[in-house]
Structure formats: C-alpha cells, structure tokens
Design a protein around this motif. Structure first.
Motif, PDB file in Angstrom:
ATOM      1  N   UNK A  71     -46.308  80.184   3.011  1.00 56.57           N
ATOM      2  CA  UNK A  71     -46.193  78.722   2.879  1.00 56.57           C
ATOM      3  C   UNK A  71     -46.292  78.289   1.419  1.00 56.57           C
ATOM      4  N   UNK A  72     -47.169  78.939   0.661  1.00 59.36           N
ATOM      5  CA  UNK A  72     -47.291  78.627  -0.759  1.00 59.36           C
ATOM      6  C   UNK A  72     -45.979  78.901  -1.490  1.00 59.36           C
ATOM      7  N   UNK A  73     -45.363  80.028  -1.176  1.00 56.45           N
ATOM      8  CA  UNK A  73     -44.083  80.392  -1.798  1.00 56.45           C
ATOM      9  C   UNK A  73     -42.995  79.377  -1.449  1.00 56.45           C
ATOM     10  N   UNK A  74     -42.907  79.024  -0.165  1.00 54.90           N
ATOM     11  CA  UNK A  74     -41.882  78.076   0.282  1.00 54.90           C
ATOM     12  C   UNK A  74     -42.076  76.701  -0.341  1.00 54.90           C
ATOM     13  N   UNK A  75     -43.331  76.235  -0.363  1.00 51.00           N
ATOM     14  CA  UNK A  75     -43.607  74.910  -0.909  1.00 51.00           C
ATOM     15  C   UNK A  75     -43.375  74.869  -2.415  1.00 51.00           C
TER      16      UNK A  75
END
Length: 294
Positions: A71-75
């Motif tokens: 999620x951190x990567x996507x955001x």
C-alpha cells in the motif's frame, strides 16, 4: 569516497534535473503531457529495475508479501503521478523558472504536514520560510495573464503531491532500505496511470513519440534513472547541511537552463520571487541541521 567528492558528485543530479525541466517543456511539441510522461517513465523503469534485480532481489518477496509495504508503494506512486502530471501539464504554458521554483514549495509543505499530522515539533524558522515562499510565489505569478496564473496554480497542488510523496518515502525507507525496488514500483505506477490518461484524452501515436526521442530519453534515463541513483550513492557520504543546499539548486539550474536554452527572460519581480523561494527552501532545511549539529 571523501565528503568533498560526495558533495561534488551530488551537484550532478540537480544539474540534470534542472536541464530536464527544459526538455520536459520542449518534449511536448508533438505529443501531449501524459503521452510524454508515460514514455518518460517507461524508460525510467527500464533504467532502475535492473538495479533493483541486481542489488535488492531478496526484498521483492518481503515487500509484496506485506500489505503495508504494498500500500505504501502504491500510494507513493500515485502521489508521484499527481505531482509529475500536474507539473508536466503546467509546463505547456508556464515558464520553466515558475514551474521549477513553485514545485520546490513541497519543502515547507512537508514541514507543515509533519507538524499537524505526525505531531512533530516544528522549528520556528519554518514560519519565516513560509512567508518567503508565499512572497516569492506572489512575485512569480503576478503581472501575468489569467491563463498563466491558472497554470501556475496547478503547481501548488503539484507541490502538495510531492510533499506527500516525500513523507511516504521517508516512512518506507526507515522500515526497509530498498530504494531501487521502491523507485521501480513508483515509476511503473506513473507509467501505467499516464498511459491510461494518454489513451483516453490524447490518442498517442508512435510516429509522434519518436520525434521527441531525445527529450524522452534524457528525462527518463538521465533525470529519473541516473540522477536518482547518483543521489542515493552521494548522499550516503555527504554532510546533511551542504546536501540540503546542493539538492535545492535544481530550481536555480532550471531557471538558468530556461534562460539559456529557451530565451526565457525573467523581469525583476520574477528574479526577486525566485530568490525569495530559494532562500525559504534553503533555510527551512539548513537552520535546523546547523542547530542540531551544534
């Protein structure tokens, strides 16, 4: 590597990034902003992904098996897409110097966000920096057409996106040191989202993209790929205070490149605006570091 050599090495990325602003602008003569972005970040991905596979292959499983890291990567990739997309769109109308200096407003914005969201102590110098940046922004955008002012206003949203992008990078890198994989995922997301918008609104053609091959390769391989990697290598040895100033030189190099390569002349108001923003960006990074070191 000595500290002096590291500082000299760190001067190369902002120089490349500054010149890249010019090529981001000239690279849209035959294609739209989102077509340029997806082509650019496709080559950025091709540049950084092999480094991720070579040096960080063991971290792929760690990152993708964790919902938090995923999620951190996507955001982070989404905010990079927003910042770069708005910046690229504004470059169609705004001066290179305006885009470069207004984009650097992410520096004081980061400090404000960390204060009110993460409840970190805010150094008093931030308020001086904010006043300088606001005054500089006013000088840069005043006495211009409504169309240019609207274009410049997009850069405030871009700066906010870049600020959130920087904050998420900090969160991720403190937990797992994997810059090349992290960068590769971000570049892929920007490429994918830009491609969707380009196909939806711009009808990109390979023949037109080929006409901008130099600008795309420069901003994709040299600016995103090589510059990003060189910054990581040099910053491991450089002192924080000089590093903060050196990396802030990106906007100065962009203004010089815009003047030299595109004959963009700055009037006295714009020069004062550039100086005010640069001063604000530098002191908000430099003063806390100097006080902490003492």
């Amino acid at each position: 590597m000595s500290i002096t050599r590291a500082n000299l090495l760190m001067l190369i990325p902002p120089l490349i990034w500054g010149v890249a602003f010019v090529y981001q602008k000239t690279g849209m003569e035959n294609i739209g902003p989102f077509t340029f972005s997806y082509a650019r970040f496709f080559f950025a991905l091709l540049t950084v992904l092999p480094l991720a596979i070579l040096f960080e292959k063991n971290n792929f499983k760690v990152i993708f098996s964790s919902k938090r890291y995923t999620y951190l990567c996507l955001l982070t990739g989404f905010f990079l897409f927003c910042g770069m997309g708005l910046q690229q769109y504004a470059l169609q109308i705004s001066l290179v110097s305006n885009v470069a200096f207004l984009s650097t407003l992410y520096v004081p914005i980061v400090a404000i966000i960390t204060k009110f969201i993460f409840k970190k102590k805010l150094h008093w110098v931030i308020w001086i920096a904010i006043l300088l940046c606001l005054y500089g922004s006013y000088l840069l955008s005043s006495n211009q057409s409504i169309e240019i002012q609207k274009s410049d206003s997009l850069l405030f949203a871009a700066a906010l996106s870049f600020a959130l992008h920087i904050i998420l990078i900090d969160i991720f890198m403190k937990e797992i040191n994997s810059p090349f994989i992290f960068g590769s995922i971000q570049y892929f997301i920007v490429f994918l989202l830009s491609l969707v918008l380009a196909l939806s609104f711009e009808n990109p053609e390979i023949s037109n993209i080929k006409l901008e091959w130099f600008e795309i390769l420069f901003t994709g391989i040299l600016s995103a790929g090589f510059g990003y990697t060189l910054q990581i290598i040099a910053q491991q040895k450089a002192n924080p205070a000089p590093a903060a100033i050196i990396l802030s030189m990106e906007s100065v190099f962009a203004a010089i490149a815009g003047w030299y390569m595109l004959n963009e002349i700055l009037d006295l108001n714009k020069i004062y605006g550039c100086v005010a923003i640069f001063a604000g960006v530098v002191i908000v990074q430099l003063i806390p570091i100097m006080i902490k070191s003492k």
